[in-house]
Design an enzyme around this catalytic site. Sequence first.
Site, PDB file in Angstrom:
ATOM      1  N   GLU A 137       1.762  -4.167  11.638  1.00 44.70           N
ATOM      2  CA  GLU A 137       1.213  -2.821  11.496  1.00 44.70           C
ATOM      3  C   GLU A 137       1.943  -1.855  12.425  1.00 44.70           C
ATOM      4  O   GLU A 137       2.367  -2.246  13.520  1.00 44.70           O
ATOM      5  CB  GLU A 137      -0.279  -2.803  11.853  1.00 44.70           C
ATOM      6  CG  GLU A 137      -1.168  -3.696  11.003  1.00 44.70           C
ATOM      7  CD  GLU A 137      -1.637  -3.010   9.738  1.00 44.70           C
ATOM      8  OE1 GLU A 137      -1.219  -1.854   9.497  1.00 44.70           O
ATOM      9  OE2 GLU A 137      -2.435  -3.620   9.014  1.00 44.70           O
ATOM     10  N   GLU A 194       1.414   4.018   2.841  1.00 42.23           N
ATOM     11  CA  GLU A 194       1.784   3.598   4.192  1.00 42.23           C
ATOM     12  C   GLU A 194       3.294   3.715   4.374  1.00 42.23           C
ATOM     13  O   GLU A 194       4.024   2.729   4.547  1.00 42.23           O
ATOM     14  CB  GLU A 194       1.252   2.191   4.459  1.00 42.23           C
ATOM     15  CG  GLU A 194      -0.277   2.172   4.435  1.00 42.23           C
ATOM     16  CD  GLU A 194      -0.883   0.785   4.588  1.00 42.23           C
ATOM     17  OE1 GLU A 194      -0.122  -0.185   4.793  1.00 42.23           O
ATOM     18  OE2 GLU A 194      -2.116   0.672   4.496  1.00 42.23           O
ATOM     19  N   HIS A 247       0.868  -1.177   0.000  1.00 44.99           N
ATOM     20  CA  HIS A 247       0.000   0.000   0.000  1.00 44.99           C
ATOM     21  C   HIS A 247       0.909   1.232   0.000  1.00 44.99           C
ATOM     22  O   HIS A 247       1.588   1.517   0.987  1.00 44.99           O
ATOM     23  CB  HIS A 247      -0.915   0.001   1.227  1.00 44.99           C
ATOM     24  CG  HIS A 247      -1.962  -1.074   1.180  1.00 44.99           C
ATOM     25  ND1 HIS A 247      -2.487  -1.664   2.312  1.00 44.99           N
ATOM     26  CD2 HIS A 247      -2.583  -1.663   0.132  1.00 44.99           C
ATOM     27  CE1 HIS A 247      -3.388  -2.567   1.957  1.00 44.99           C
ATOM     28  NE2 HIS A 247      -3.465  -2.581   0.639  1.00 44.99           N
ATOM     29  N   HIS A 260       3.067  -2.895   7.173  1.00 39.59           N
ATOM     30  CA  HIS A 260       2.010  -1.939   6.844  1.00 39.59           C
ATOM     31  C   HIS A 260       2.002  -0.796   7.854  1.00 39.59           C
ATOM     32  O   HIS A 260       2.734  -0.819   8.846  1.00 39.59           O
ATOM     33  CB  HIS A 260       0.641  -2.626   6.861  1.00 39.59           C
ATOM     34  CG  HIS A 260       0.392  -3.542   5.703  1.00 39.59           C
ATOM     35  ND1 HIS A 260      -0.380  -3.179   4.622  1.00 39.59           N
ATOM     36  CD2 HIS A 260       0.826  -4.799   5.457  1.00 39.59           C
ATOM     37  CE1 HIS A 260      -0.420  -4.184   3.754  1.00 39.59           C
ATOM     38  NE2 HIS A 260       0.303  -5.181   4.239  1.00 39.59           N
TER      39      HIS A 260
END
Length: 537
Positions: free
Chosen positions: A408, A232, A229, A336
């Site tokens: 994350e 990010e 992504h 991420h």
Amino acid sequence: MADKLGDSGSDTDSTEEPVVGNVNKFAVVPPNYAGKPRRGHLIFDACFESGNLGRVDYITETEYDLFIRPDTCNPRFRVWFNFTVENARADQRVIFNIVNFSKTKSLYRDGMTPMIKSTSRPKWVRIQSKYVYYYRCPDHRKNYVMSFAFVFDREDDVYQFAYCYPYSYTRLQNYLDNLERRNYDFFSRELLCLSVQQRRLDLLTIASPSLCATENEKLKTVLITARVHPGETPSSFVCQGIIDFLVSNHPIAKILREHLVFKIIPMLNPDGVYLGNYRCSLMGFDLNRHWQEPSPWAHPTLYATKNLLMELDRNEVRVHSPFSFKHDMDFYIDLHAHSTLMNGFMYGNIYDDMERYEKQSVFPKLLCSNAEDFSLTNTNFNRDAVKAGTGRRTLGSCLDESHCYTLEVSFFSYQTNTTGMSMPYTEEAYMKLGRNVARTFLDYYKLMGYISVKPSSSIIPKSMGPPVRSSTDKSSASEKQVTETMAKGDTVFNNNRSDHSREERLGRKSTDYQLSSSNGFTELPASMRIQRDGRQL
């Protein structure tokens, strides 16, 4: 982010008018004004790498509505912004309203603020939180708007605003070029494939050249990927922290290189990164929903990465690889960033095999003991059908014995495990998390009995001193050469953290940046408040 339902889509899918393309040296002048822009008529630009700003509307002399350009070929995602402003008057006060976010849930509710730097103050800092507001706006169909007040204090400066610390494709290429020039014998860089727009998908291999397996033995292999992504950006800083540690002369890094093979793909979506997208590729695909059957023409980077993983899992020898091993694919970690939660944390899979299910909980627990910003509370394991196309879910089912995670990290801040104090993330703090991820592999493999040597991950070498050596450490001529080279040229991690540690000791948040410092921006007068149509917000 990859694993939160609210983050996978958009809450508001349309704006009043389509926003296509970035503004290009766009001068915003009052209605009915004719002639060249004067000083104070702001000029906006986002036509640069990773830039994003699609439209600017003049509201009043001091107020402007800004529209994020949606991801290319996909109007659903509007989160990332990155633009410059110039031609301001000294002490010109403005209010910027970013009016078309595609998500309502946001860390702006929790104190997150935009990033700012300028040509004379090139270090990124956060705008002070007392000048930033996030609210439902009746003028924009009750969509959520983020408004912030700002003073342009220097006429000759070009000011840059961004959603988070940018990390561009070119920055990655320069970083990898510098690594290559060091000529480490334990590091290799390969071109795995080219993206749709012919940008590099780099594959890094980090392992000692003396590492070898017996005829019936396979070498434990760890694969790490980032930036599927593109918006990010924190994941790139975490990834760089992992790489920096693994190629360093830290004794733990040397032990890891002597026992494990690390495969790292730092940027899975180079086109999306270059274009300034938040979530999608050039063609509008959320690549982290296409791992099950990636297309060689629509998702070439995913296609090449999945083929690599399957080759490694089948122990097929890659002809052009400088390191030829029999691989035991033990870990896959996809990096991420998260737009609504604090701290770093992990998502894992649920398996019917209870031994595998329980074993995969070990690494997050060890990481929590090494990283003060890692949260076990936010860590969870699931097999949500909506996430079936993600790398974590797909590869967890393809690789029978591997531990597959999504790591994350918050776009904004973390609460420490010890004090509970909330600290905004900095570039260095993101990289520190990456270093702690790398260090945790030693604890894990010692616990599993695969590595029996010391030191533990808590040992840190003294600054500029000789590396700590274990009595069981291998000592080869090539290792001595690497140690000498890095002792001369590499930065000691503890010294790098001096500025950040001083901030922590003083209890100062980055949102309260000292305005008297050489990098500070002028503070707004207390009398200035964000208003619209006479209503104070």
